[in-house]
Design an enzyme around this catalytic site. Structure first.
Site, PDB file in Angstrom:
ATOM      1  N   HIS A  71      30.356 -48.972   6.847  1.00  0.00           N
ATOM      2  CA  HIS A  71      31.600 -48.246   6.570  1.00  0.00           C
ATOM      3  C   HIS A  71      31.742 -47.105   7.572  1.00  0.00           C
ATOM      4  O   HIS A  71      30.759 -46.496   7.993  1.00  0.00           O
ATOM      5  CB  HIS A  71      31.596 -47.703   5.137  1.00  0.00           C
ATOM      6  CG  HIS A  71      32.921 -47.186   4.697  1.00  0.00           C
ATOM      7  ND1 HIS A  71      33.390 -45.947   5.066  1.00  0.00           N
ATOM      8  CD2 HIS A  71      33.900 -47.743   3.930  1.00  0.00           C
ATOM      9  CE1 HIS A  71      34.589 -45.752   4.536  1.00  0.00           C
ATOM     10  NE2 HIS A  71      34.920 -46.834   3.844  1.00  0.00           N
TER      11      HIS A  71
ATOM     12  N   SER B 230      43.797 -47.018   3.445  1.00  0.00           N
ATOM     13  CA  SER B 230      44.915 -46.505   2.638  1.00  0.00           C
ATOM     14  C   SER B 230      45.757 -47.631   2.059  1.00  0.00           C
ATOM     15  O   SER B 230      46.986 -47.558   2.043  1.00  0.00           O
ATOM     16  CB  SER B 230      45.789 -45.548   3.462  1.00  0.00           C
ATOM     17  OG  SER B 230      45.068 -44.394   3.814  1.00  0.00           O
TER      18      SER B 230
ATOM     19  N   ASN C  52      35.981 -49.240  -3.404  1.00  0.00           N
ATOM     20  CA  ASN C  52      34.899 -48.348  -2.964  1.00  0.00           C
ATOM     21  C   ASN C  52      35.165 -46.950  -3.510  1.00  0.00           C
ATOM     22  O   ASN C  52      36.050 -46.244  -3.028  1.00  0.00           O
ATOM     23  CB  ASN C  52      34.844 -48.336  -1.432  1.00  0.00           C
ATOM     24  CG  ASN C  52      33.809 -47.367  -0.894  1.00  0.00           C
ATOM     25  OD1 ASN C  52      32.892 -46.945  -1.609  1.00  0.00           O
ATOM     26  ND2 ASN C  52      33.938 -46.999   0.369  1.00  0.00           N
ATOM     27  N   TRP C  53      34.376 -46.558  -4.512  1.00  0.00           N
ATOM     28  CA  TRP C  53      34.586 -45.253  -5.144  1.00  0.00           C
ATOM     29  C   TRP C  53      34.112 -44.090  -4.280  1.00  0.00           C
ATOM     30  O   TRP C  53      34.437 -42.941  -4.575  1.00  0.00           O
ATOM     31  CB  TRP C  53      33.836 -45.196  -6.472  1.00  0.00           C
ATOM     32  CG  TRP C  53      34.373 -46.072  -7.549  1.00  0.00           C
ATOM     33  CD1 TRP C  53      35.327 -47.047  -7.442  1.00  0.00           C
ATOM     34  CD2 TRP C  53      33.962 -46.078  -8.918  1.00  0.00           C
ATOM     35  NE1 TRP C  53      35.540 -47.650  -8.653  1.00  0.00           N
ATOM     36  CE2 TRP C  53      34.716 -47.072  -9.582  1.00  0.00           C
ATOM     37  CE3 TRP C  53      33.035 -45.343  -9.650  1.00  0.00           C
ATOM     38  CZ2 TRP C  53      34.562 -47.338 -10.940  1.00  0.00           C
ATOM     39  CZ3 TRP C  53      32.874 -45.610 -10.998  1.00  0.00           C
ATOM     40  CH2 TRP C  53      33.638 -46.591 -11.638  1.00  0.00           C
ATOM     41  N   LYS C  54      33.295 -44.373  -3.286  1.00  0.00           N
ATOM     42  CA  LYS C  54      32.690 -43.334  -2.455  1.00  0.00           C
ATOM     43  C   LYS C  54      31.910 -42.355  -3.344  1.00  0.00           C
ATOM     44  O   LYS C  54      31.305 -42.779  -4.330  1.00  0.00           O
ATOM     45  CB  LYS C  54      33.754 -42.656  -1.592  1.00  0.00           C
ATOM     46  CG  LYS C  54      34.546 -43.673  -0.781  1.00  0.00           C
ATOM     47  CD  LYS C  54      35.495 -43.063   0.202  1.00  0.00           C
ATOM     48  CE  LYS C  54      36.235 -44.173   0.946  1.00  0.00           C
ATOM     49  NZ  LYS C  54      37.122 -43.643   2.002  1.00  0.00           N
TER      50      LYS C  54
ATOM     51  N   GLY D 295      39.973 -47.803  -1.223  1.00  0.00           N
ATOM     52  CA  GLY D 295      39.302 -46.522  -1.416  1.00  0.00           C
ATOM     53  C   GLY D 295      39.906 -45.740  -2.563  1.00  0.00           C
ATOM     54  O   GLY D 295      39.632 -46.003  -3.740  1.00  0.00           O
ATOM     55  N   GLY D 296      40.754 -44.765  -2.244  1.00  0.00           N
ATOM     56  CA  GLY D 296      41.311 -43.871  -3.253  1.00  0.00           C
ATOM     57  C   GLY D 296      42.012 -44.581  -4.387  1.00  0.00           C
ATOM     58  O   GLY D 296      41.945 -44.145  -5.547  1.00  0.00           O
TER      59      GLY D 296
ATOM     60  N   GLU E 160      38.707 -52.066   8.938  1.00  0.00           N
ATOM     61  CA  GLU E 160      39.212 -50.773   8.486  1.00  0.00           C
ATOM     62  C   GLU E 160      39.630 -49.937   9.698  1.00  0.00           C
ATOM     63  O   GLU E 160      38.771 -49.405  10.399  1.00  0.00           O
ATOM     64  CB  GLU E 160      38.183 -50.029   7.627  1.00  0.00           C
ATOM     65  CG  GLU E 160      36.756 -50.029   8.167  1.00  0.00           C
ATOM     66  CD  GLU E 160      35.866 -49.044   7.426  1.00  0.00           C
ATOM     67  OE1 GLU E 160      36.238 -48.600   6.337  1.00  0.00           O
ATOM     68  OE2 GLU E 160      34.808 -48.708   7.960  1.00  0.00           O
TER      69      GLU E 160
ATOM     70  N   GLU F 242      32.531 -44.118   7.390  1.00  0.00           N
ATOM     71  CA  GLU F 242      31.942 -42.827   7.012  1.00  0.00           C
ATOM     72  C   GLU F 242      30.433 -42.829   7.214  1.00  0.00           C
ATOM     73  O   GLU F 242      29.858 -41.799   7.576  1.00  0.00           O
ATOM     74  CB  GLU F 242      32.312 -42.512   5.553  1.00  0.00           C
ATOM     75  CG  GLU F 242      33.791 -42.202   5.393  1.00  0.00           C
ATOM     76  CD  GLU F 242      34.305 -42.429   3.986  1.00  0.00           C
ATOM     77  OE1 GLU F 242      35.523 -42.290   3.798  1.00  0.00           O
ATOM     78  OE2 GLU F 242      33.500 -42.764   3.087  1.00  0.00           O
TER      79      GLU F 242
ATOM     80  N   GLY G  31      41.975 -42.458   4.203  1.00  0.00           N
ATOM     81  CA  GLY G  31      42.094 -41.133   3.600  1.00  0.00           C
ATOM     82  C   GLY G  31      43.123 -40.239   4.253  1.00  0.00           C
ATOM     83  O   GLY G  31      43.180 -39.046   3.972  1.00  0.00           O
TER      84      GLY G  31
END
Length: 254
Positions: A97, A215, A9-11, A236-237, A169, A99, A175
């Site tokens: 998600h 993470s 997931n690049w966000k 994610g990251g 999640e 967010e 993050g």
């Protein structure tokens, strides 16, 4: 046998040039590694979906959207519909998600609508669920996840439910540099699988892929992916750098 999946997931990251380079690098590395039996999904920002589908040649990876509107069409400026995603040959879509829940006040009732629409258009929903830190500290995490599943997906019949992917999640680990231990991940994944067995049946519970998101990176993926009820990860990251992302893909035991 349950499908093993790693989704990136690049966000809201990357410009066009960087997105193009990252997609080609991921595709080339996946072809080089030839990781059999693993389904890889890339979820870039919506403006890069067509680019991603074009680059995902020879099915080195699948493409997923990060969001969808709960309406098929209409006066919803700035929104993206399931028919639009289908026309681009997008295979997956994230739903719920943390967010989206936090910043856009998405409720489980709303997510239920999105899931029904995605299923209608033959796009696989990746339903995200999980608790925040305060809920974990109060030991409410099991009840929170049970409530999210009950209100967003347990209305589905067996056939449609079996088409989902679930992503657990722990919000406190997204993050933050923190992550659940392999044992904590396994505990929640096993709990989710047992809920599914009680709601539907054991066969469906054993066929549903449940991913870990929070993470997850190449340093901790081996331990987390080794657990029997963890079927991969929502990354994610670590998905924003090709070599790191493919290392995560290759962390799953073969």
């Amino acid at each position: 046998m349950r499908k093993k999946i790693v989704a990136g997931n690049w966000k809201m990251n990357k410009d066009f040039k960087d997105a193009e380079a990252l997609l080609y690098d991921i595709s080339d590395l996946l072809a080089e590694k030839n990781q059999q039996g693993m389904e890889v999904i890339v979820c870039p920002p919506a403006v890069f979906l067509e680019l991603a589908v074009d680059i995902a040649y020879e099915e080195q990876f699948h493409v997923g959207a990060q969001n969808v509107n709960q309406n098929e069409y209409g006066a919803f400026t700035g929104e993206i519909s399931a028919p639009m995603l289908k026309s681009l040959e997008v295979d997956y879509c994230l739903v719920g998600h943390s967010e989206r829940r936090k910043y856009f006040s998405e409720t489980d009732a709303l997510l239920a609508e999105k899931i029904l629409l995605l299923l209608k258009w033959e796009i696989t929903p990746v339903f995200c669920c999980g608790e925040v830190l305060a809920q974990r500290k109060k030991r409410e995490h099991f009840n929170i996840v049970k409530k999210q599943l009950s209100e967003a997906v347990f209305h589905l019949d067996k056939e449609n439910f079996s088409r989902l992917v679930i992503a657990y999640e722990p919000v406190w680990a997204i993050g933050t540099g923190e992550n659940a231990t392999p044992e904590q991940a396994q505990e929640m994944h096993a709990f989710i699988r047992e809920l599914i067995a009680k709601q539907y049946d054991r066969d469906i519970a054993e066929e549903i892929s449940i991913l870990y998101g929070g993470s997850c990176n190449s340093k901790n993926a081996v331990g987390i992916f080794s657990k029997p009820d963890v079927d991969g990860g929502l990354i994610g990251g670590a998905s924003l750098e090709a070599e790191e992302f493919v290392k995560v893909v290759c962390s799953y035991p073969t």
